[in-house]
Enzyme design. Structure first.
Site, PDB file in Angstrom:
ATOM      1  N   HIS A  70      76.620  52.663 -44.524  1.00 29.65           N
ATOM      2  CA  HIS A  70      77.157  53.816 -43.786  1.00 29.65           C
ATOM      3  C   HIS A  70      77.671  53.382 -42.427  1.00 29.65           C
ATOM      4  O   HIS A  70      77.131  52.462 -41.792  1.00 29.65           O
ATOM      5  CB  HIS A  70      76.118  54.936 -43.657  1.00 29.65           C
ATOM      6  CG  HIS A  70      74.905  54.599 -42.840  1.00 29.65           C
ATOM      7  ND1 HIS A  70      74.837  54.822 -41.476  1.00 29.65           N
ATOM      8  CD2 HIS A  70      73.702  54.076 -43.186  1.00 29.65           C
ATOM      9  CE1 HIS A  70      73.644  54.464 -41.032  1.00 29.65           C
ATOM     10  NE2 HIS A  70      72.940  53.992 -42.040  1.00 29.65           N
ATOM     11  N   ASP A  72      78.379  55.794 -39.905  1.00 29.17           N
ATOM     12  CA  ASP A  72      77.941  56.689 -38.837  1.00 29.17           C
ATOM     13  C   ASP A  72      76.683  56.124 -38.192  1.00 29.17           C
ATOM     14  O   ASP A  72      75.962  55.321 -38.794  1.00 29.17           O
ATOM     15  CB  ASP A  72      77.699  58.102 -39.371  1.00 29.17           C
ATOM     16  CG  ASP A  72      76.555  58.164 -40.374  1.00 29.17           C
ATOM     17  OD1 ASP A  72      76.570  57.365 -41.335  1.00 29.17           O
ATOM     18  OD2 ASP A  72      75.642  58.982 -40.201  1.00 29.17           O
ATOM     19  N   ASP A 101      71.817  49.100 -37.990  1.00 34.70           N
ATOM     20  CA  ASP A 101      71.800  50.333 -38.788  1.00 34.70           C
ATOM     21  C   ASP A 101      73.099  51.101 -38.577  1.00 34.70           C
ATOM     22  O   ASP A 101      73.166  51.962 -37.721  1.00 34.70           O
ATOM     23  CB  ASP A 101      70.588  51.164 -38.364  1.00 34.70           C
ATOM     24  CG  ASP A 101      70.382  52.403 -39.200  1.00 34.70           C
ATOM     25  OD1 ASP A 101      70.946  52.491 -40.308  1.00 34.70           O
ATOM     26  OD2 ASP A 101      69.645  53.294 -38.744  1.00 34.70           O
ATOM     27  N   GLU A 138      73.104  59.528 -41.325  1.00 31.32           N
ATOM     28  CA  GLU A 138      72.066  59.721 -40.322  1.00 31.32           C
ATOM     29  C   GLU A 138      71.629  61.170 -40.147  1.00 31.32           C
ATOM     30  O   GLU A 138      70.485  61.427 -39.787  1.00 31.32           O
ATOM     31  CB  GLU A 138      72.529  59.166 -38.973  1.00 31.32           C
ATOM     32  CG  GLU A 138      72.685  57.653 -38.936  1.00 31.32           C
ATOM     33  CD  GLU A 138      71.368  56.897 -39.056  1.00 31.32           C
ATOM     34  OE1 GLU A 138      70.306  57.527 -39.249  1.00 31.32           O
ATOM     35  OE2 GLU A 138      71.403  55.660 -38.964  1.00 31.32           O
ATOM     36  N   ASP A 162      70.312  48.567 -45.973  1.00 27.14           N
ATOM     37  CA  ASP A 162      69.909  49.496 -44.917  1.00 27.14           C
ATOM     38  C   ASP A 162      68.403  49.725 -44.943  1.00 27.14           C
ATOM     39  O   ASP A 162      67.932  50.833 -44.748  1.00 27.14           O
ATOM     40  CB  ASP A 162      70.660  50.818 -45.094  1.00 27.14           C
ATOM     41  CG  ASP A 162      70.481  51.763 -43.918  1.00 27.14           C
ATOM     42  OD1 ASP A 162      70.163  51.289 -42.815  1.00 27.14           O
ATOM     43  OD2 ASP A 162      70.651  52.986 -44.098  1.00 27.14           O
ATOM     44  N   HIS A 386      67.664  52.785 -34.044  1.00 24.24           N
ATOM     45  CA  HIS A 386      67.399  54.099 -33.449  1.00 24.24           C
ATOM     46  C   HIS A 386      66.768  53.994 -32.063  1.00 24.24           C
ATOM     47  O   HIS A 386      66.315  54.996 -31.529  1.00 24.24           O
ATOM     48  CB  HIS A 386      66.499  54.955 -34.357  1.00 24.24           C
ATOM     49  CG  HIS A 386      67.154  55.374 -35.632  1.00 24.24           C
ATOM     50  ND1 HIS A 386      66.708  56.449 -36.372  1.00 24.24           N
ATOM     51  CD2 HIS A 386      68.214  54.879 -36.305  1.00 24.24           C
ATOM     52  CE1 HIS A 386      67.467  56.586 -37.451  1.00 24.24           C
ATOM     53  NE2 HIS A 386      68.391  55.634 -37.420  1.00 24.24           N
TER      54      HIS A 386
END
Length: 415
Positions: A70, A72, A101, A138, A162, A386
């Site tokens: 991904h 995003d 990530d 996300e 991921d 994150h």
């Protein structure tokens, strides 16, 4: 590869539904266009499905090996010592939101596929290898994967870069719920805390009749809330002492609890461990005070069962649950054919023969059958996904490139 990844990291691709007439906003749209242009320059066939998803493909045949990543990212948040959207190289590390990530692994897999094509010396791959680029992983609703499955159908097997090495066989179910109380009953004039449901919030501020209030915390991934310090939790503890109705309800239902005990949803599985609960966002808007919570429940529970228990617990305090989109758990055969080929690739490159893992995080492995979360995080190494100063080491970029190339080669050899 490093230059290409740096350009992608410079794009702030936080998904925002429908902004500027694009499915997930301008950031993800630019990231997808950038990545597909890169793939086309490397010799792959590409498709952009109106910004909902995209893919790059090489090879021929009926069977499709999928690599689901991904583009995003979660919001940058606070506490960075380098620009979050610049792709800064320092001390053998590449910093930037998405470096781990999941932009870094997405770009690495792109170059690993190019390496594999080069090794075939112009001969076509015997199966199609499709690099699928999601746009809204996300925020938890996965409208990108719904669109992909609707238009393209599932791949035969593959992986998502991921998660963690050596590989992941079990993922908890993910349930993101928004609980709303009428603002007039809340005692809050305004409030804002957190940036995403799956991040432990590092800030929260609110205004009540007595004035302005704020609290700070420590961010962490929402699947492991015990590793952070929740700013919403801290502020609600303060406001409860001032008899603010919303804060008193919060304390009764959530205060100091990351396992769902106060809601009556606490549970544990021998495979995936305990249920976790992260209060990720607080907003006062449109006449409502809203909490968004991220629940990771064991594979032995159903999302509907958990949601019903939450609804029963919060209703007496004046909260209503808004519509939700659960993500199903994953539970795979640790001795399955796809798993064995991925483990072989990892073990040959790393020398690590540890067994597959169960995690609380959620990956695209739950979007289709026969997809395994495979890297990029190596055992025992720091992962700052994150969090502020997210990075990937330059050494690991090269290690990943070798592992993913070998993994694709192994999957091509399956009957």
């Amino acid at each position: 590869m490093l230059e290409a990844l740096g350009g992608l990291l410079a794009i702030e691709s936080v998904a925002e539904h429908g902004k500027e007439g694009l499915p997930f906003g301008p950031g993800p749209a630019r990231a997808l266009e950038y990545t597909l242009s890169l793939c086309e320059a490397l010799g792959f066939r590409v498709k952009n499905a109106g910004g909902l998803y995209g893919y790059a493909e090489a090879g021929q045949g009926e069977k499709v090996i999928g690599v689901l990543s991904h583009l995003d990212v979660v919001p940058a948040g606070n506490g960075w010592t380098v620009p979050p959207f610049a792709g800064t190289v320092r001390d053998g590390r590449l910093y930037g939101r998405g470096s781990v990530d999941d932009k870094g692994p997405a770009v690495v897999c792109t170059y690993a596929l190019r390496d594999l094509l080069d090794a075939y010396g112009g001969r076509p791959l015997p199966k199609r290898v499709r690099l699928i680029f999601g746009q809204t992983e996300e925020n938890g609703d996965w409208l990108d994967m719904e669109a992909y499955l609707r238009e393209e159908g599932p791949v035969d097997y593959g992986f998502t870069p991921d998660g963690d090495f050596p590989a992941i066989y079990c993922e908890k179910g993910v349930l993101v719920l928004t609980l709303a109380m009428p603002q007039e009953a809340s005692g809050l004039l305004s409030a804002q805390g957190g940036t995403a449901p799956n991040i432990v919030p590092d800030f929260c501020r609110a205004e009540t009749a007595s004035g302005s209030h704020s609290a700070s915390g420590k961010p962490a991934h929402g699947s492991a809330p015990w590793e952070g310090e929740n700013a919403i939790d801290r502020l609600m503890e303060q406001l409860a002492r001032e008899d603010v109705p919303f804060a008193k309800a919060y304390q009764a239902l959530f205060g100091g609890d990351v396992y769902g005990k106060k809601l009556g949803i606490a549970a544990r599985s021998p495979e995936s461990g305990p249920l976790s609960l992260n209060v990720g966002m607080l907003r006062v808007q449109e006449g409502q005070a809203r909490l968004t919570i991220d629940i990771r429940h064991p594979e032995t529970q159903s999302a509907q069962e958990v949601a019903a228990q939450v609804e029963a617990a919060v209703k007496p305090y004046g909260f209503q649950i808004q519509p939700y989109h659960p993500l199903r758990p994953v539970f795979l055969d640790r001795k399955g054919a796809v798993m064995e080929r991925l483990l072989s690739a990892y073990r040959e490159e790393s020398g690590d023969f540890s067994e597959p893992l169960a995690i609380g995080g959620g990956t695209y492995a739950r979007a289709m059958d026969n997809i395994i979360a495979f890297g990029p995080n190596f055992p025992g190494e720091e992962s700052r996904e994150h969090q502020a100063d997210e990075y990937i080491t330059l050494e690991n970029l090269e290690r990943l490139r070798r592992i993913y190339r070998r993994a694709l080669e192994n999957l091509l050899e399956m009957e």
